[in-house]
Design a protein around this motif. Structure first.
Motif, mmCIF file in Angstrom:
data_model
loop_
_atom_site.group_PDB
_atom_site.id
_atom_site.type_symbol
_atom_site.label_atom_id
_atom_site.label_comp_id
_atom_site.label_asym_id
_atom_site.label_seq_id
_atom_site.Cartn_x
_atom_site.Cartn_y
_atom_site.Cartn_z
ATOM 1 N N ALA A 74 7.436 -3.935 -14.656
ATOM 2 C CA ALA A 74 8.500 -4.519 -13.828
ATOM 3 C C ALA A 74 8.327 -6.021 -13.697
ATOM 4 O O ALA A 74 9.307 -6.778 -13.768
ATOM 5 C CB ALA A 74 8.496 -3.857 -12.449
ATOM 6 N N TRP A 75 7.098 -6.464 -13.520
ATOM 7 C CA TRP A 75 6.855 -7.903 -13.350
ATOM 8 C C TRP A 75 7.207 -8.668 -14.624
ATOM 9 O O TRP A 75 7.772 -9.766 -14.563
ATOM 10 C CB TRP A 75 5.410 -8.148 -12.959
ATOM 11 C CG TRP A 75 5.243 -9.380 -12.114
ATOM 12 C CD1 TRP A 75 4.859 -10.624 -12.511
ATOM 13 C CD2 TRP A 75 5.481 -9.470 -10.700
ATOM 14 N NE1 TRP A 75 4.832 -11.483 -11.456
ATOM 15 C CE2 TRP A 75 5.208 -10.801 -10.316
ATOM 16 C CE3 TRP A 75 5.888 -8.566 -9.725
ATOM 17 C CZ2 TRP A 75 5.325 -11.256 -9.004
ATOM 18 C CZ3 TRP A 75 6.011 -9.001 -8.417
ATOM 19 C CH2 TRP A 75 5.732 -10.337 -8.075
ATOM 20 N N ALA A 76 6.896 -8.070 -15.769
ATOM 21 C CA ALA A 76 7.251 -8.713 -17.040
ATOM 22 C C ALA A 76 8.764 -8.815 -17.179
ATOM 23 O O ALA A 76 9.301 -9.840 -17.620
ATOM 24 C CB ALA A 76 6.665 -7.924 -18.206
ATOM 25 N N ALA A 77 9.479 -7.751 -16.777
ATOM 26 C CA ALA A 77 10.937 -7.768 -16.868
ATOM 27 C C ALA A 77 11.548 -8.788 -15.917
ATOM 28 O O ALA A 77 12.598 -9.380 -16.210
ATOM 29 C CB ALA A 77 11.487 -6.373 -16.564
ATOM 30 N N LEU A 78 10.927 -9.024 -14.788
ATOM 31 C CA LEU A 78 11.448 -9.981 -13.813
ATOM 32 C C LEU A 78 11.377 -11.424 -14.298
ATOM 33 O O LEU A 78 12.103 -12.290 -13.796
ATOM 34 C CB LEU A 78 10.676 -9.862 -12.490
ATOM 35 C CG LEU A 78 11.032 -8.660 -11.605
ATOM 36 C CD1 LEU A 78 9.949 -8.436 -10.563
ATOM 37 C CD2 LEU A 78 12.383 -8.875 -10.937
ATOM 38 N N GLN A 79 10.532 -11.691 -15.270
ATOM 39 C CA GLN A 79 10.361 -13.076 -15.736
ATOM 40 C C GLN A 79 11.661 -13.666 -16.267
ATOM 41 O O GLN A 79 11.921 -14.856 -16.108
ATOM 42 C CB GLN A 79 9.280 -13.131 -16.832
ATOM 43 C CG GLN A 79 7.932 -12.591 -16.429
ATOM 44 C CD GLN A 79 7.334 -13.302 -15.224
ATOM 45 O OE1 GLN A 79 7.387 -14.524 -15.119
ATOM 46 N NE2 GLN A 79 6.761 -12.529 -14.315
ATOM 47 N N GLY A 80 12.479 -12.848 -16.911
ATOM 48 C CA GLY A 80 13.697 -13.378 -17.518
ATOM 49 C C GLY A 80 14.941 -13.205 -16.675
ATOM 50 O O GLY A 80 16.054 -13.396 -17.175
#
Length: 256
Positions: A74-80
């Protein structure tokens, strides 16, 4: 010397005031547990697992490895996403039915995820989750793509980031198509050609194909595609979805 009727009136007023105080105290005592749970949900969930970015809470035992994988995804997806990740930990409370679900999902018992962003920018509530599979669960089984666990987390956290970005008052004035369309855009990306074509034709838009708010995501995509339009410009729009100032070429489907 006071008239007897005046004395009776004053006595009645005192009795009414005393009764009002008693009722007020009783209501406050009855509401205290509810208010406490809403302000500090963690007291209702015995188990926790995750990391400094996203911590999952549940009344059932949680897999530490699965929780950390879900948090990382989820945190990786939030980056963009338009607002990016928060600069603080997010607490995700998994209700798993029962009284916890009845309490925390009272505004919308059928929802998969819920936040109270005006009250807290740190708390997300999910109905039931299979952390190992990365899926939200409903009575009929796991929710299928594209609405996996990462989708729900990004969508709900975007609500929290929206409030942090614009403030509580501005958030409450946000039209629903932006309030829900932007989190779906954050979770799934801009509406693609198929979604746009079907939205323009006022065809049914299934959640299994396009997410929870496909028409709203199509409208947000259209507005952001305008020359010179930025997220900051979108956030100050107050017009409804089906008016010339927003998505004038987007038909209103029969189900809208």
């Amino acid at each position: 010397m006071p008239h007897m009727s005046d004395m009776a009136t004053r006595t009645t007023h005192r009795m009414v005031n005393a009764l009002a105080v008693v009722i007020g105290v009783a209501c406050a005592l009855a509401m205290a547990p509810y208010v406490t749970l809403m302000m500090v949900p963690s007291v209702a969930f015995a188990h926790r697992a995750g990391d400094q970015r996203i911590m999952f809470h549940s009344a059932q035992t949680l897999s530490r490895d699965a929780a950390e994988r879900a948090a990382a995804a989820a945190w990786a997806a939030l980056q963009g996403t338009p607002f990016g990740p928060p600069d603080h930990q997010i607490n995700v409370y998994i209700t798993n039915g029962g009284w916890r679900h009845q309490l925390f999902f009272r505004p919308s018992l059928r929802a998969g995820g819920l936040t109270y962003p005006v009250l807290s920018q740190s708390d997300v509530f999910l109905r039931a989750v299979d952390l190992e599979a990365g899926r939200l669960l409903r009575a009929h089984g796991p929710v299928a793509d594209p609405r996996d666990l990462t989708y729900y987390l990004v969508h709900e956290i975007t609500h929290l980031r929206h409030v942090e970005t614009v403030g509580r008052f501005a958030f409450l004035r946000t039209p629903r198509w932006i309030m829900e369309g932007l989190p779906d855009l954050a979770a799934l990306g801009p509406a693609g050609a198929d979604l746009m074509a079907r939205a323009m034709a006022a065809e049914p838009l299934g959640h299994e194909e396009f997410g929870s708010y496909p028409l709203e995501r199509a409208c947000v995509t259209m507005v952001l595609a305008r020359p010179g339009m930025e997220i900051s410009d979108l956030l100050i729009l107050r017009a409804p979805m089906h008016v010339p100032e927003t998505c004038s070429t987007l038909p209103r489907p029969n189900s809208d």
